[in-house]
Design a protein around this motif. Structure first.
Motif, mmCIF file in Angstrom:
data_model
loop_
_atom_site.group_PDB
_atom_site.id
_atom_site.type_symbol
_atom_site.label_atom_id
_atom_site.label_comp_id
_atom_site.label_asym_id
_atom_site.label_seq_id
_atom_site.Cartn_x
_atom_site.Cartn_y
_atom_site.Cartn_z
ATOM 1 N N SER A 96 0.830 -1.211 0.000
ATOM 2 C CA SER A 96 0.000 0.000 0.000
ATOM 3 C C SER A 96 0.863 1.259 0.000
ATOM 4 O O SER A 96 0.446 2.314 -0.452
ATOM 5 N N ARG A 100 5.492 -0.549 3.476
ATOM 6 C CA ARG A 100 4.871 -1.885 3.631
ATOM 7 C C ARG A 100 5.838 -2.998 3.192
ATOM 8 O O ARG A 100 5.722 -4.140 3.617
ATOM 9 N N HIS A 119 -5.473 -4.009 -3.300
ATOM 10 C CA HIS A 119 -6.115 -3.550 -2.065
ATOM 11 C C HIS A 119 -6.744 -2.184 -2.276
ATOM 12 O O HIS A 119 -6.296 -1.414 -3.117
ATOM 13 N N LYS A 277 0.905 -6.808 15.735
ATOM 14 C CA LYS A 277 0.194 -6.901 14.469
ATOM 15 C C LYS A 277 -1.234 -7.349 14.733
ATOM 16 O O LYS A 277 -1.463 -8.312 15.448
ATOM 17 N N SER A 279 -4.843 -8.601 13.050
ATOM 18 C CA SER A 279 -5.525 -9.112 11.863
ATOM 19 C C SER A 279 -7.017 -9.089 12.142
ATOM 20 O O SER A 279 -7.463 -9.580 13.177
ATOM 21 N N ARG A 281 -11.000 -9.796 10.550
ATOM 22 C CA ARG A 281 -11.817 -10.453 9.524
ATOM 23 C C ARG A 281 -13.283 -10.191 9.828
ATOM 24 O O ARG A 281 -13.655 -10.045 10.993
ATOM 25 N N GLY A 297 -3.857 1.411 9.050
ATOM 26 C CA GLY A 297 -3.672 0.147 8.334
ATOM 27 C C GLY A 297 -4.461 0.113 7.047
ATOM 28 O O GLY A 297 -4.863 1.159 6.524
ATOM 29 N N GLY A 298 -4.704 -1.067 6.547
ATOM 30 C CA GLY A 298 -5.439 -1.184 5.291
ATOM 31 C C GLY A 298 -5.929 -2.592 5.058
ATOM 32 O O GLY A 298 -5.918 -3.415 5.963
ATOM 33 N N GLY A 299 -6.336 -2.861 3.819
ATOM 34 C CA GLY A 299 -6.833 -4.186 3.461
ATOM 35 C C GLY A 299 -8.112 -4.095 2.673
ATOM 36 O O GLY A 299 -8.287 -3.180 1.874
ATOM 37 N N HIS A 300 -9.003 -5.028 2.914
ATOM 38 C CA HIS A 300 -10.274 -5.097 2.195
ATOM 39 C C HIS A 300 -11.427 -5.021 3.196
ATOM 40 O O HIS A 300 -11.211 -5.010 4.391
ATOM 41 N N ALA A 303 -11.192 -8.357 5.157
ATOM 42 C CA ALA A 303 -9.887 -8.751 5.719
ATOM 43 C C ALA A 303 -8.999 -7.527 5.757
ATOM 44 O O ALA A 303 -8.756 -6.903 4.728
ATOM 45 N N ALA A 304 -8.555 -7.157 6.958
ATOM 46 C CA ALA A 304 -7.706 -5.967 7.056
ATOM 47 C C ALA A 304 -6.714 -6.150 8.194
ATOM 48 O O ALA A 304 -6.831 -7.091 8.985
ATOM 49 N N GLY A 305 -5.750 -5.256 8.255
ATOM 50 C CA GLY A 305 -4.758 -5.379 9.315
ATOM 51 C C GLY A 305 -3.993 -4.097 9.535
ATOM 52 O O GLY A 305 -4.062 -3.173 8.726
ATOM 53 N N PHE A 306 -3.276 -4.055 10.632
ATOM 54 C CA PHE A 306 -2.423 -2.903 10.929
ATOM 55 C C PHE A 306 -1.498 -3.238 12.086
ATOM 56 O O PHE A 306 -1.626 -4.300 12.713
HETATM 57 P P1 5GP Z 1 -3.572 -10.281 7.330
HETATM 58 O O1 5GP Z 1 -4.415 -10.127 8.522
HETATM 59 O O2 5GP Z 1 -3.802 -11.576 6.620
HETATM 60 O O3 5GP Z 1 -2.121 -10.000 7.562
HETATM 61 O O4 5GP Z 1 -4.009 -9.144 6.317
HETATM 62 C C1 5GP Z 1 -5.335 -9.005 5.893
HETATM 63 C C2 5GP Z 1 -5.397 -7.948 4.848
HETATM 64 O O5 5GP Z 1 -5.068 -6.675 5.389
HETATM 65 C C3 5GP Z 1 -4.444 -8.175 3.703
HETATM 66 O O6 5GP Z 1 -5.114 -7.829 2.533
HETATM 67 C C4 5GP Z 1 -3.294 -7.255 3.992
HETATM 68 O O7 5GP Z 1 -2.665 -6.807 2.861
HETATM 69 C C5 5GP Z 1 -3.933 -6.131 4.763
HETATM 70 N N1 5GP Z 1 -3.006 -5.682 5.801
HETATM 71 C C6 5GP Z 1 -2.549 -6.391 6.843
HETATM 72 N N2 5GP Z 1 -1.706 -5.671 7.611
HETATM 73 C C7 5GP Z 1 -1.608 -4.457 7.020
HETATM 74 C C8 5GP Z 1 -0.871 -3.262 7.331
HETATM 75 O O8 5GP Z 1 -0.120 -3.163 8.311
HETATM 76 N N3 5GP Z 1 -1.033 -2.217 6.471
HETATM 77 C C9 5GP Z 1 -1.866 -2.287 5.381
HETATM 78 N N4 5GP Z 1 -1.986 -1.212 4.595
HETATM 79 N N5 5GP Z 1 -2.577 -3.381 5.079
HETATM 80 C C10 5GP Z 1 -2.448 -4.465 5.874
#
Ligand code: 5GP
Ligand code: MN
Length: 331
Positions: A96, A100, A119, A277, A279, A281, A297-300, A303-306
């Protein structure tokens, strides 16, 4: 995004690749690379090598062992943040923003940056910013470049892209598994991809430390808001005590999401950089991306995260729950 727009990006990327003055390429995966980040990066490397480019695939974090079966995964270079890296072109796979990838913009010396992402949240930091959330995986976007440039897809490249699509569609179960996805996968599998072997590599080889992780994970599991929220975490001392790896907690949050009646799932773990971190959902009702955005953070939607700074995962849990319990997040 209209097809015409994609044509514009494909044309631009095609021109950059065909330009003989662009000899060296860097391809960056994101931190804690997943199947799609690695699959798309490695497939892109094979694509570029068809045009005699010198290509380095760079990842700040090690390749999870379940993706080491990918033929050219050994070529991935694990560099540290302080490394100065230069080339003609840098390509970023589902990042993003540049950080990242885990690297500093100041340490990357290139003429042109190509940013390829699926994303919603993206900083448009490239010269080309092909960002389209309608694609199920970035691996599909790389497949589109293969097709546009008329490059034959080898079995090795097909395995990389298949891996990206398999993992990002949750084994072809998520709502992003469109008919197009099946069409592409059919073409990839036709090159000789052994889908059962890939399944076993990625999903069928659990470490014993995974079981230790699951014990702790269930111990810390809590249900809130009439069981609509499921949240769990792991602390650093527990990780150290049982030798739990990063991979052991992969998919933990999906497990919570898949509990009947749960609408929102959250899992918190420490990272090697000292941050935590998160996660997130969701199933239908909540856009977790909105919650992640509040913390940078970011994602969809589902599903997102930060990352967050804190003294313990427990503290992070209290902070995130304040946001997750807010009524405005819920439909
Ligand atoms: P996961 O929980 O599997 O790491 O990530 C879920 C979704 O959120 C993924 O599409 C991932 O790219 C997005 N994502 C996870 N962590 C971060 C983050 O720290 N920054 C951003 N921008 N997106 C994140
Ligand atoms: Mn992806």
């Amino acid at each position: 995004m209209p097809k015409e727009q994609n044509k514009k990006f494909l044309e631009q990327i095609n021109n950059i690749i065909l330009d003989d003055t662009n000899k060296t390429f860097l391809i960056f995966a994101h931190q804690n690379p997943d199947g799609d980040a690695l699959g798309s990066a490695l497939a892109c490397k094979l694509l570029l090598e068809n045009f005699n480019k010198k290509v380095q695939v760079i990842s700040i974090d090690k390749t999870p062992s379940k993706y080491k079966f990918l033929q050219n995964s050994k070529t991935i270079e694990n560099l540290s943040k302080d490394n100065k890296i230069s080339a003609d072109i840098a390509m970023f796979m589902e990042c993003s923003n540049i950080s990242r990838s885990g690297f500093d913009e100041a340490n990357i010396d290139v003429k042109t940056i190509i940013n390829i992402d699926h994303h919603k949240v993206n900083d448009y930091y490239g010269y080309i910013n092909w960002v389209d959330a309608t694609y199920a995986a970035v691996s599909i976007m790389i497949y589109k470049i293969f097709k546009y440039m008329n490059v034959k897809i080898s079995k090795a490249a097909a395995e990389c892209m298949y891996t990206g699509i398999l993992t990002d569609t949750g084994r072809f179960q998520y709502s992003n598994t469109t008919l197009d996805v099946y069409d592409i996968v059919k073409e990839l599998v036709k090159t000789g991809v052994d889908v059962n072997a890939i399944y076993r590599e990625i999903y069928g080889s659990r470490a014993k430390s995974y079981i230790s992780f699951m014990r702790i994970f269930f111990n810390h599991l809590e249900f809130l808001k009439d069981d609509l929220i499921a949240i769990s975490y792991i602390e650093q001392d527990e990780i150290d005590l049982y030798g739990i790896s990063n991979e052991d907690s992969d998919g933990a949050v999906d497990f919570l999401r898949d509990i009947e009646g749960v609408e929102l799932a959250c899992f918190i773990k420490p990272k090697s950089n000292g941050n935590y971190k998160l996660s997130l959902r969701s199933k239908k009702c909540v856009s977790v991306y909105e919650a992640a955005k509040e913390f940078g953070g970011g994602g969809h939607k589902y599903a997102a995260g930060f990352e967050m700074q804190a003294d313990s995962a427990k503290e992070v849990k209290q902070k995130i729950l304040k946001v997750l319990l807010e009524q405005k997040l819920w439909c």
